[in-house]
Design an enzyme around this catalytic site. Structure first.
Site, PDB file in Angstrom:
ATOM      1  N   SER A  84      40.348  32.174  40.016  1.00 14.22           N
ATOM      2  CA  SER A  84      41.422  31.665  40.866  1.00 14.22           C
ATOM      3  C   SER A  84      41.731  32.749  41.882  1.00 14.22           C
ATOM      4  CB  SER A  84      42.672  31.383  40.009  1.00 14.22           C
ATOM      5  OG  SER A  84      43.828  31.251  40.801  1.00 14.22           O
ATOM      6  N   TYR A 126      49.167  34.175  33.747  1.00  9.97           N
ATOM      7  CA  TYR A 126      47.992  33.543  34.345  1.00  9.97           C
ATOM      8  C   TYR A 126      47.221  34.538  35.197  1.00  9.97           C
ATOM      9  CZ  TYR A 126      45.281  30.027  36.943  1.00  9.97           C
ATOM     10  OH  TYR A 126      44.267  29.287  37.500  1.00  9.97           O
TER      11      TYR A 126
END
Length: 247
Positions: free
Chosen positions: A131, A144
């Site tokens: 990501s 995350y």
């Protein structure tokens, strides 16, 4: 002989779109995920997709999948996700643990299980789905961000350790992607809160946009390695800088 691609987290979103794209490119696709009913539906629509019940947080489940494979030419470590938007100081330990176990240790389990088969194929490709969170921090994303940084580092280390072997290591780092489940899971089922993430954003990425990038990287000539591909919607200049228009 047809090549075999394994895609984790293939029951929806980027994983499902990638399985469909790889099948269209002529691969036999092993689609792994926990939601068997959705995998069966996918396989019914695309005959070259084989559904396999898979939980990447279970070593037994991963080992069973690996033992059932005759070959593996492509591994797409896609299973993962985010939970919560709490600060580091107030973050839930179980959320952090689940994100780490799925994103990081899940990718590690799959990689350890299938790297030998990727090498044996003579032209293996391992794709790590990270990501833009792997490239920088933002408030509320500590767990995350930490998990995706770990995946990025794993990909970088693998590339060093496997140099000289017939395996390419590719990292795909998407920005804002609107899929059916990612934001809903992050907001613990609050669909209204999840929808607000994309409010006013003209053209967030779709799962198929990311799948297209993955398959492009996988299908480059054997001597070409795309180390990292960062893909964002035009409306997103950075993690914290998104153009929105009013209704």
């Amino acid at each position: 002989m047809r090549k075999t691609a394994v895609v984790t987290g293939a029951s929806s979103g980027i994983g499902e779109a990638t399985a469909r794209r790889l099948a269209a490119e002529g691969y036999d696709v092993v689609a792994g995920a926990r939601r068997r009913d959705r995998l069966e539906k996918l396989a019914a629509e695309v005959p070259s997709i084989r559904p396999v019940t898979l939980d990447v947080t279970s070593q037994e489940s991963v080992d069973a999948l690996a033992a059932a494979l005759e070959r593996c030419d492509v591994l797409v470590n896609n299973a993962g996700g985010a939970l919560g938007l709490d600060s580091v100081a107030e973050g839930r330990l179980d959320d952090w643990q689940r994100m780490y176990d799925t994103n990081v240790l899940g990718s590690l389990r799959m990689t350890q299980a299938l790297v030998p088969k990727l090498v044996e194929s003579g032209d293996g490709v391992l794709v790590m789905l990270t990501s833009t969170a792997a490239l920088g921090a933002y408030e509320g994303g500590g767990g995350y961000v930490a998990a995706k940084h770990a995946q990025r580092t794993m990909a970088e280390t693998l590339r060093l350790e496997l140099v000289g072997q017939p395996v390419r290591i590719v990292e795909i780092a998407p920005g804002m992607v609107q899929t059916e489940g990612f934001a809903v899971n992050r907001f613990r089922g609050d669909e209204a809160a999840a929808a607000r993430v994309y409010d006013g954003v003209p053209g967030p990425l779709t799962a198929d946009d990311v799948a297209d990038a993955i398959v492009w990287c996988v299908t480059r000539p054997a001597h070409v390695n795309v180390d990292r591909l960062v893909i964002r919607p035009r409306a997103q200049a950075a993690q914290h800088k998104v153009h929105r228009v009013s209704g």
